[in-house]
Scaffold this motif. Structure first.
Motif, PDB file in Angstrom:
ATOM      1  N   LEU A 174       0.818  -1.209   0.000  1.00  0.00           N
ATOM      2  CA  LEU A 174       0.000   0.000   0.000  1.00  0.00           C
ATOM      3  C   LEU A 174       0.856   1.265   0.000  1.00  0.00           C
ATOM      4  O   LEU A 174       0.516   2.252  -0.671  1.00  0.00           O
ATOM      5  CB  LEU A 174      -0.935  -0.010   1.208  1.00  0.00           C
ATOM      6  N   LEU A 175       1.965   1.249   0.729  1.00  0.00           N
ATOM      7  CA  LEU A 175       2.867   2.406   0.719  1.00  0.00           C
ATOM      8  C   LEU A 175       3.502   2.598  -0.654  1.00  0.00           C
ATOM      9  O   LEU A 175       3.697   3.736  -1.099  1.00  0.00           O
ATOM     10  CB  LEU A 175       3.941   2.259   1.789  1.00  0.00           C
ATOM     11  N   ALA A 176       3.825   1.507  -1.326  1.00  0.00           N
ATOM     12  CA  ALA A 176       4.380   1.615  -2.675  1.00  0.00           C
ATOM     13  C   ALA A 176       3.362   2.243  -3.621  1.00  0.00           C
ATOM     14  O   ALA A 176       3.728   3.036  -4.500  1.00  0.00           O
ATOM     15  CB  ALA A 176       4.802   0.232  -3.181  1.00  0.00           C
ATOM     16  N   ALA A 177       2.089   1.919  -3.427  1.00  0.00           N
ATOM     17  CA  ALA A 177       1.040   2.530  -4.252  1.00  0.00           C
ATOM     18  C   ALA A 177       0.944   4.024  -3.977  1.00  0.00           C
ATOM     19  O   ALA A 177       0.629   4.816  -4.872  1.00  0.00           O
ATOM     20  CB  ALA A 177      -0.303   1.853  -3.987  1.00  0.00           C
ATOM     21  N   ALA A 178       1.208   4.433  -2.756  1.00  0.00           N
ATOM     22  CA  ALA A 178       1.114   5.842  -2.405  1.00  0.00           C
ATOM     23  C   ALA A 178       2.322   6.648  -2.875  1.00  0.00           C
ATOM     24  O   ALA A 178       2.195   7.850  -3.126  1.00  0.00           O
ATOM     25  CB  ALA A 178       0.966   5.986  -0.893  1.00  0.00           C
ATOM     26  N   PHE A 179       3.487   6.007  -2.997  1.00  0.00           N
ATOM     27  CA  PHE A 179       4.700   6.763  -3.294  1.00  0.00           C
ATOM     28  C   PHE A 179       5.050   6.853  -4.773  1.00  0.00           C
ATOM     29  O   PHE A 179       5.306   7.937  -5.275  1.00  0.00           O
ATOM     30  CB  PHE A 179       5.894   6.195  -2.507  1.00  0.00           C
ATOM     31  N   SER A 180       5.100   5.729  -5.476  1.00  0.00           N
ATOM     32  CA  SER A 180       5.479   5.822  -6.885  1.00  0.00           C
ATOM     33  C   SER A 180       4.887   4.664  -7.681  1.00  0.00           C
ATOM     34  O   SER A 180       4.648   3.581  -7.153  1.00  0.00           O
ATOM     35  CB  SER A 180       7.003   5.828  -7.048  1.00  0.00           C
ATOM     36  N   GLU A 181       4.687   4.937  -8.947  1.00  0.00           N
ATOM     37  CA  GLU A 181       4.098   3.931  -9.822  1.00  0.00           C
ATOM     38  C   GLU A 181       5.056   2.766 -10.061  1.00  0.00           C
ATOM     39  O   GLU A 181       4.645   1.616 -10.111  1.00  0.00           O
ATOM     40  CB  GLU A 181       3.713   4.580 -11.153  1.00  0.00           C
ATOM     41  N   GLY A 182       6.350   3.058 -10.163  1.00  0.00           N
ATOM     42  CA  GLY A 182       7.334   1.999 -10.394  1.00  0.00           C
ATOM     43  C   GLY A 182       7.445   1.037  -9.215  1.00  0.00           C
ATOM     44  O   GLY A 182       7.518  -0.177  -9.385  1.00  0.00           O
ATOM     45  N   ALA A 183       7.468   1.607  -8.009  1.00  0.00           N
ATOM     46  CA  ALA A 183       7.535   0.761  -6.816  1.00  0.00           C
ATOM     47  C   ALA A 183       6.275  -0.091  -6.697  1.00  0.00           C
ATOM     48  O   ALA A 183       6.333  -1.273  -6.347  1.00  0.00           O
ATOM     49  CB  ALA A 183       7.718   1.613  -5.563  1.00  0.00           C
ATOM     50  N   PHE A 184       5.115   0.509  -6.999  1.00  0.00           N
ATOM     51  CA  PHE A 184       3.868  -0.241  -6.916  1.00  0.00           C
ATOM     52  C   PHE A 184       3.838  -1.365  -7.947  1.00  0.00           C
ATOM     53  O   PHE A 184       3.399  -2.470  -7.641  1.00  0.00           O
ATOM     54  CB  PHE A 184       2.663   0.670  -7.108  1.00  0.00           C
ATOM     55  N   GLU A 185       4.312  -1.087  -9.152  1.00  0.00           N
ATOM     56  CA  GLU A 185       4.306  -2.126 -10.191  1.00  0.00           C
ATOM     57  C   GLU A 185       5.180  -3.305  -9.790  1.00  0.00           C
ATOM     58  O   GLU A 185       4.824  -4.459 -10.039  1.00  0.00           O
ATOM     59  CB  GLU A 185       4.752  -1.547 -11.529  1.00  0.00           C
ATOM     60  N   SER A 186       6.317  -3.034  -9.157  1.00  0.00           N
ATOM     61  CA  SER A 186       7.196  -4.121  -8.716  1.00  0.00           C
ATOM     62  C   SER A 186       6.522  -4.974  -7.642  1.00  0.00           C
ATOM     63  O   SER A 186       6.499  -6.209  -7.743  1.00  0.00           O
ATOM     64  CB  SER A 186       8.497  -3.553  -8.151  1.00  0.00           C
ATOM     65  N   LEU A 187       5.990  -4.328  -6.628  1.00  0.00           N
ATOM     66  CA  LEU A 187       5.343  -5.089  -5.563  1.00  0.00           C
ATOM     67  C   LEU A 187       4.021  -5.695  -6.018  1.00  0.00           C
ATOM     68  O   LEU A 187       3.661  -6.785  -5.582  1.00  0.00           O
ATOM     69  CB  LEU A 187       5.118  -4.210  -4.338  1.00  0.00           C
ATOM     70  N   ASN A 188       3.313  -4.997  -6.904  1.00  0.00           N
ATOM     71  CA  ASN A 188       2.055  -5.540  -7.402  1.00  0.00           C
ATOM     72  C   ASN A 188       2.309  -6.796  -8.233  1.00  0.00           C
ATOM     73  O   ASN A 188       1.532  -7.749  -8.163  1.00  0.00           O
ATOM     74  CB  ASN A 188       1.303  -4.491  -8.226  1.00  0.00           C
ATOM     75  N   TRP A 189       3.416  -6.800  -8.983  1.00  0.00           N
ATOM     76  CA  TRP A 189       3.764  -8.004  -9.739  1.00  0.00           C
ATOM     77  C   TRP A 189       3.987  -9.172  -8.785  1.00  0.00           C
ATOM     78  O   TRP A 189       3.509 -10.279  -9.022  1.00  0.00           O
ATOM     79  CB  TRP A 189       5.015  -7.769 -10.587  1.00  0.00           C
ATOM     80  N   LEU A 190       4.701  -8.912  -7.697  1.00  0.00           N
ATOM     81  CA  LEU A 190       4.961  -9.964  -6.714  1.00  0.00           C
ATOM     82  C   LEU A 190       3.669 -10.431  -6.047  1.00  0.00           C
ATOM     83  O   LEU A 190       3.418 -11.632  -5.915  1.00  0.00           O
ATOM     84  CB  LEU A 190       5.955  -9.473  -5.650  1.00  0.00           C
ATOM     85  N   MET A 191       2.835  -9.490  -5.630  1.00  0.00           N
ATOM     86  CA  MET A 191       1.617  -9.844  -4.889  1.00  0.00           C
ATOM     87  C   MET A 191       0.580 -10.544  -5.765  1.00  0.00           C
ATOM     88  O   MET A 191      -0.213 -11.338  -5.261  1.00  0.00           O
ATOM     89  CB  MET A 191       0.997  -8.586  -4.271  1.00  0.00           C
TER      90      MET A 191
END
Length: 128
Positions: free
Chosen positions: A49-66
């Protein structure tokens, strides 16, 4: 005072030649492990959730994992851990009221926790 002339240790923490594992002790240990695992999974979700709040690249990396197969396995095991931990706490509430304290019933409750957590985790995975 404890009898110091015994051939066995004073605590059950030496599983093996000194202590025969029992269903009640193993389920109690597993309740503690699932509590720690649930905390770790909660940390992973907060990072997502923090990655979604901070940057699109970080969210895409963690979203791929999740959302990958590995993430599905982690979330399934996390749901099993949460259900097992919840059933373990329910078992302790029953014991606190003074019910089901006999060893055969306590062992059945331990097996019920394991089977119940598995069924509830499968139900959660299918419905959600």
């Amino acid at each position: 005072m404890a009898d110091m002339n015994r051939d066995r240790p004073l605590s059950p923490f030496m599983i093996g030649p000194y202590y025969r594992p029992q269903m009640t002790s193993m389920s109690s240990i597993l309740v503690r492990i699932t509590g720690i695992a649930s905390f770790g999974t909660a940390f992973l979700v907060v990072c997502w959730l923090l990655a979604a709040a901070f940057s699109e690249g970080a969210f895409e990396s963690l979203n791929w994992l999740m959302t990958s197969f590995l993430g599905d396995i982690v979330m399934f095991l996390a749901s099993w851990a949460i259900w097992y931990h919840m059933l373990g706490r329910l078992r302790h509430v029953i014991w606190d009221f003074g019910y089901c304290l006999d060893v055969p019933i306590s062992e059945k409750l331990g097996w019920g926790m394991f089977i119940g957590a598995t069924v509830l985790a499968l139900f959660t995975a299918i419905v959600v």
